[in-house]
Design a protein around this motif. Structure first.
Motif, PDB file in Angstrom:
ATOM      1  N   PHE A  91       0.867  -1.137  -0.023  1.00 48.46           N
ATOM      2  CA  PHE A  91      -0.005   0.044  -0.027  1.00 48.46           C
ATOM      3  C   PHE A  91       1.013   1.350   0.054  1.00 48.46           C
ATOM      4  N   ARG A  92       1.735   1.376   0.721  1.00 49.09           N
ATOM      5  CA  ARG A  92       2.620   2.583   0.870  1.00 49.09           C
ATOM      6  C   ARG A  92       3.741   2.652  -0.371  1.00 49.09           C
ATOM      7  N   ALA A  93       3.969   1.537  -0.880  1.00 46.94           N
ATOM      8  CA  ALA A  93       4.706   1.633  -2.350  1.00 46.94           C
ATOM      9  C   ALA A  93       4.142   2.307  -3.228  1.00 46.94           C
ATOM     10  N   VAL A  94       2.583   1.736  -3.360  1.00 51.36           N
ATOM     11  CA  VAL A  94       1.778   2.242  -4.455  1.00 51.36           C
ATOM     12  C   VAL A  94       1.415   3.710  -4.287  1.00 51.36           C
ATOM     13  N   ALA A  95       1.223   4.150  -2.999  1.00 56.32           N
ATOM     14  CA  ALA A  95       0.845   5.555  -2.610  1.00 56.32           C
ATOM     15  C   ALA A  95       2.142   6.401  -3.031  1.00 56.32           C
ATOM     16  N   ILE A  96       3.229   5.910  -2.454  1.00 54.27           N
ATOM     17  CA  ILE A  96       4.392   6.770  -2.830  1.00 54.27           C
ATOM     18  C   ILE A  96       4.519   6.982  -4.382  1.00 54.27           C
ATOM     19  N   GLY A  97       4.408   5.797  -5.024  1.00 55.37           N
ATOM     20  CA  GLY A  97       4.815   5.684  -6.380  1.00 55.37           C
ATOM     21  C   GLY A  97       3.894   6.841  -6.993  1.00 55.37           C
ATOM     22  N   THR A  98       2.645   6.552  -6.920  1.00 55.70           N
ATOM     23  CA  THR A  98       1.573   7.420  -7.540  1.00 55.70           C
ATOM     24  C   THR A  98       1.573   8.766  -7.231  1.00 55.70           C
ATOM     25  N   ILE A  99       2.026   9.287  -5.855  1.00 57.11           N
ATOM     26  CA  ILE A  99       2.211  10.521  -5.586  1.00 57.11           C
ATOM     27  C   ILE A  99       3.649  11.172  -6.236  1.00 57.11           C
ATOM     28  N   SER A 100       4.598  10.268  -6.313  1.00 55.84           N
ATOM     29  CA  SER A 100       5.651  10.840  -6.910  1.00 55.84           C
ATOM     30  C   SER A 100       5.527  10.945  -8.362  1.00 55.84           C
ATOM     31  N   SER A 101       4.747  10.369  -9.081  1.00 59.08           N
ATOM     32  CA  SER A 101       4.446  10.257 -10.592  1.00 59.08           C
ATOM     33  C   SER A 101       3.607  11.545 -10.843  1.00 59.08           C
ATOM     34  N   LEU A 102       2.619  11.861  -9.703  1.00 60.20           N
ATOM     35  CA  LEU A 102       1.804  13.163  -9.975  1.00 60.20           C
ATOM     36  C   LEU A 102       2.658  14.385  -9.953  1.00 60.20           C
ATOM     37  N   ILE A 103       3.711  14.522  -9.034  1.00 60.12           N
ATOM     38  CA  ILE A 103       4.512  15.498  -8.817  1.00 60.12           C
ATOM     39  C   ILE A 103       5.550  15.630 -10.127  1.00 60.12           C
ATOM     40  N   GLY A 104       6.035  14.614 -10.609  1.00 59.10           N
ATOM     41  CA  GLY A 104       6.748  14.834 -11.740  1.00 59.10           C
ATOM     42  C   GLY A 104       6.036  15.092 -13.075  1.00 59.10           C
ATOM     43  N   CYS A 157       4.010  -3.333  -8.098  1.00 52.62           N
ATOM     44  CA  CYS A 157       3.191  -3.542  -6.727  1.00 52.62           C
ATOM     45  C   CYS A 157       1.698  -3.378  -6.686  1.00 52.62           C
ATOM     46  N   SER A 158       1.329  -2.754  -7.695  1.00 58.57           N
ATOM     47  CA  SER A 158      -0.215  -2.483  -7.968  1.00 58.57           C
ATOM     48  C   SER A 158      -0.823  -3.835  -8.258  1.00 58.57           C
ATOM     49  N   ILE A 159      -0.519  -4.551  -8.982  1.00 56.88           N
ATOM     50  CA  ILE A 159      -1.288  -5.994  -9.336  1.00 56.88           C
ATOM     51  C   ILE A 159      -1.273  -6.815  -8.154  1.00 56.88           C
ATOM     52  N   ALA A 160      -0.017  -6.980  -7.567  1.00 53.38           N
ATOM     53  CA  ALA A 160       0.288  -7.849  -6.374  1.00 53.38           C
ATOM     54  C   ALA A 160      -0.812  -7.173  -5.206  1.00 53.38           C
ATOM     55  N   PHE A 161      -1.057  -5.873  -5.043  1.00 57.07           N
ATOM     56  CA  PHE A 161      -2.011  -5.198  -3.920  1.00 57.07           C
ATOM     57  C   PHE A 161      -3.261  -5.690  -4.202  1.00 57.07           C
ATOM     58  N   GLY A 162      -3.659  -5.455  -5.441  1.00 63.22           N
ATOM     59  CA  GLY A 162      -4.960  -6.079  -5.708  1.00 63.22           C
ATOM     60  C   GLY A 162      -5.563  -7.489  -5.421  1.00 63.22           C
ATOM     61  N   ALA A 163      -4.312  -8.448  -5.817  1.00 58.73           N
ATOM     62  CA  ALA A 163      -4.438  -9.750  -5.492  1.00 58.73           C
ATOM     63  C   ALA A 163      -4.761  -9.935  -4.009  1.00 58.73           C
ATOM     64  N   GLY A 230     -10.105   4.937  -1.420  1.00 61.64           N
ATOM     65  CA  GLY A 230     -10.312   3.786  -1.104  1.00 61.64           C
ATOM     66  C   GLY A 230      -9.370   3.073  -0.003  1.00 61.64           C
ATOM     67  N   SER A 231      -8.492   4.036   0.609  1.00 60.73           N
ATOM     68  CA  SER A 231      -7.701   3.517   1.583  1.00 60.73           C
ATOM     69  C   SER A 231      -8.346   3.012   2.849  1.00 60.73           C
ATOM     70  N   PRO A 232      -9.660   3.434   3.415  1.00 61.12           N
ATOM     71  CA  PRO A 232     -10.152   2.813   4.611  1.00 61.12           C
ATOM     72  C   PRO A 232     -10.813   1.184   4.249  1.00 61.12           C
ATOM     73  N   LEU A 233     -10.819   0.878   2.673  1.00 58.90           N
ATOM     74  CA  LEU A 233     -11.263  -0.383   2.347  1.00 58.90           C
ATOM     75  C   LEU A 233     -10.252  -1.356   2.332  1.00 58.90           C
ATOM     76  N   TYR A 234      -9.064  -1.006   2.243  1.00 54.89           N
ATOM     77  CA  TYR A 234      -7.735  -1.873   1.453  1.00 54.89           C
ATOM     78  C   TYR A 234      -7.318  -2.908   2.868  1.00 54.89           C
ATOM     79  N   ILE A 235      -6.937  -4.062   2.260  1.00 52.50           N
ATOM     80  CA  ILE A 235      -6.077  -4.850   3.333  1.00 52.50           C
ATOM     81  C   ILE A 235      -4.674  -4.492   3.058  1.00 52.50           C
ATOM     82  N   LYS A 236      -4.074  -4.177   4.030  1.00 52.51           N
ATOM     83  CA  LYS A 236      -2.832  -3.683   3.865  1.00 52.51           C
ATOM     84  C   LYS A 236      -1.696  -4.597   4.707  1.00 52.51           C
ATOM     85  N   ALA A 237      -1.109  -5.543   3.897  1.00 50.81           N
ATOM     86  CA  ALA A 237      -0.560  -6.428   4.410  1.00 50.81           C
ATOM     87  C   ALA A 237       0.944  -5.995   4.729  1.00 50.81           C
ATOM     88  N   LYS A 238       1.477  -6.363   5.728  1.00 52.68           N
ATOM     89  CA  LYS A 238       2.752  -6.085   6.261  1.00 52.68           C
ATOM     90  C   LYS A 238       3.901  -6.572   5.514  1.00 52.68           C
TER      91      LYS A 238
END
Length: 573
Positions: A91-104, A157-163, A230-238
């Protein structure tokens, strides 16, 4: 009726005892990835035009910069996957990646709005344009770097996060549900790619760079917003640790124990094994790595419960065999790099801009949209091969997929040679037409030459990629254990990164050598004065040498493969 209602609740909420995960999270994840791909791939086709026009770069320099950007984006995928699995969590990896792409993307968009962020435009009578300042180049590179970080963190990480959201052992239909998710996921990716090279490129060509780069920035804003909503709905595996760490541990442990004589005959009890492992001892090839799993002093290297005290000093047999699998695939994997170098060249857009690209009198195909030909060829060939040719070929070859993975890789290299040769011939004809028409000093002049000349080479590249990608991933998958099946796609992504680096080096060398002594570079921005056809002939020669290299590797693999990988798969069953 009650059972059906319980099953639907189970699918939507992931389990009876959890209100997180499940199908309800899929729109957030798929929209996030689709918008990211639509934005990033939409920026790529016309980027060389933007750099040569607004930053006054030579075609070769712009091509090198784009190749390095692509290499960084693909290379960081392995790094992003490692950080995700070991430290951050998906979750954190996808969030960091998406925000970084937005800024770039936003920084890149600002370069089209604020004149101070790019060089001044060339005057009508200027022979030498003002160069890019260090600050302007730093801002441009910053935008590319942030987008590369975003790509590296998000895509693996996105596809694995969905799985993760659908993983539920209590549901008997869980495997079918995850398989359906993968199908929809890749379908959305395909649609995004098609829209990127058509709609986004069309907007850039007809509405200008401010809107053309503003739309990807808006898409990334939507991507970030939808994902975080959608953050409150996600399963955030460690994070649980990465398989890549195990490979590094084998190398370090083998180096630390380099004093051990591997020629000695060690019994199976001398090797450290996982408690339930069927692998009792390592294989004979790459014997130097066997040192990593040899137990020298049980009291120092093992805990009272049998666990390893220092995983960087002692590894299990399985880790050693994984490292050997990785080394076995490297030679065959390397044969595909030159094909990827040829496919990834960006100079063809300059050819397209000089051709008649009209389909109808009122519609002209954008020069950056010609990649759609390769996508269409790829899709049609995969469908034709799977539905029509596999049943026919399997009768003669005895292989369930019609042709073996290595055979498909070989065919892809042959098609790649044909495509580059055809590219060289087409460019020779186009250049001669331009010179004969008196356009030697006018690279923007449109010739009486149809865009259909380019269709065969793009179609061949599409079919070659289809053969190569599927064949390569199946080949790697056949050697690795099932627990590392995702490593096959990671290796392909890593290949794209290495190919981009090779391309940048090749383009730089060709440009430097051919422009020495005041000569016109083969890769000059004015392709009517340059010799892009010579460069394509060079790629054809390299592709042919690579084909010979592939044949040598194939013969070595055929005669020296010890079948260890098949035993590995059997051990897992």
């Amino acid at each position: 009726m009650g059972n059906k209602q319980e099953q639907e609740e189970l699918l939507l909420n992931h389990s009876k005892n959890s209100r997180k995960g499940g199908l309800i999270t899929m729109p957030f994840i798929i929209v996030n990835e689709s918008c990211e791909k639509l934005a990033s791939y939409g920026l790529l086709p016309n980027m060389i035009i933007y750099l040569t026009t607004f930053y006054h770069m030579e075609a070769a320099s712009a091509s090198v910069l784009i190749a390095l950007w692509t290499a960084l984006s693909n290379g960081l995928g392995l790094f992003g996957a490692f950080l995700s699995d070991s430290y951050l969590g998906r979750f954190r990896a996808v969030a960091i990646g998406t925000i970084s792409s937005l800024i770039g993307t936003c920084i890149l968009w600002l370069t089209t709005i604020m004149p101070q962020l790019r060089p001044l435009p060339c005057g009508q009578h200027q022979h030498v344009c003002d160069g890019t300042t260090a600050a302007q180049l730093a801002i441009l590179l910053c935008s590319f770097g942030l987008m590369s970080i975003g790509t590296g963190f998000n895509r693996p990480c996105s596809i694995a996060f969905g799985a993760d959201q659908l993983e539920n052992k209590e549901n008997p239909d869980n495997e079918r549900l995850i398989d359906s998710y993968f199908n929809w996921y890749y379908a959305s990716v395909g649609v995004s790619l098609v829209l990127a090279v058509t709609v986004i490129v069309y907007i850039q060509d007809h509405f200008g760079w401010q809107i053309g780069f503003g739309v990807p920035a808006l898409l990334m804003l939507i991507s970030v917003s939808i994902f975080l909503i959608g953050s409150p709905l996600y399963i955030k595996a460690k994070a649980r640790g990465s398989l890549f760490t195990g490979l590094f541990q084998v190398a370090v442990a083998a180096f630390r124990k380099r004093h051990i004589n591997v020629e000695s005959n060690y019994i199976a009890d001398c090797y450290y094994k996982e408690p339930e492992s069927n692998l009792l001892e390592p294989s004979a090839d790459f014997r130097c790595l066997n040192r990593a799993c040899i137990i020298e002093d049980p009291r120092m290297e093992l805990k009272p419960d049998g666990e390893v005290s220092d995983p960087w000093n002692l590894c299990c047999v399985e880790q050693v065999e994984l490292m050997k699998c990785f080394l076995r695939v490297l030679p065959m994997w390397s044969t595909c790099l030159i094909l990827l170098v040829a496919v990834g060249q960006t100079f063809s857009i300059f050819q397209m801009m000089t051709m008649d690209r009209h389909i109808f009198s009122l519609f002209e195909i954008p020069a950056g949209s010609f990649g759609i030909i390769s996508l269409i060829a790829w899709t049609l060939w995969v469908a034709l091969y799977d539905r029509a040719l596999v049943p026919l070929l399997s009768r003669y070859t005895g292989h369930p997929t019609g042709l073996s993975p290595v055979s498909r890789m070989g065919i892809s290299l042959i098609l790649g040679c044909m495509a580059t040769a055809l590219q060289a011939i087409t460019e020779t004809i186009r250049r001669n037409k331009a010179i004969n028409a008196g356009f030697e000093d006018d690279p923007n002049a449109v010739l009486n030459m149809s865009w259909m000349w380019l269709v065969p080479q793009f179609a061949l590249y599409g079919v070659a990629e289809a053969f190569n990608v599927v064949g390569q991933i199946e080949f790697i998958y056949s050697l690795f254990p099932k627990s590392m099946s995702s490593f096959a796609s990671a290796m392909y992504t890593f290949g794209l990164a290495i190919a981009s680096l090779i391309s940048s080096v090749l383009v730089s060398m060709v440009d430097k050598v051919t422009s020495a002594g005041g000569n016109t570079s083969w890769l000059a921005s004015n392709i009517n004065r340059g010799h892009l056809d010579y460069f394509y002939w060079l790629l054809t020669f390299l592709s042919f040498i690579n084909l010979l290299y592939f044949m040598a590797i194939y013969r070595f693999t055929e005669h020296h493969h010890d079948g260890r990988s098949s035993l590995y798969h059997e051990a897992e069953e």
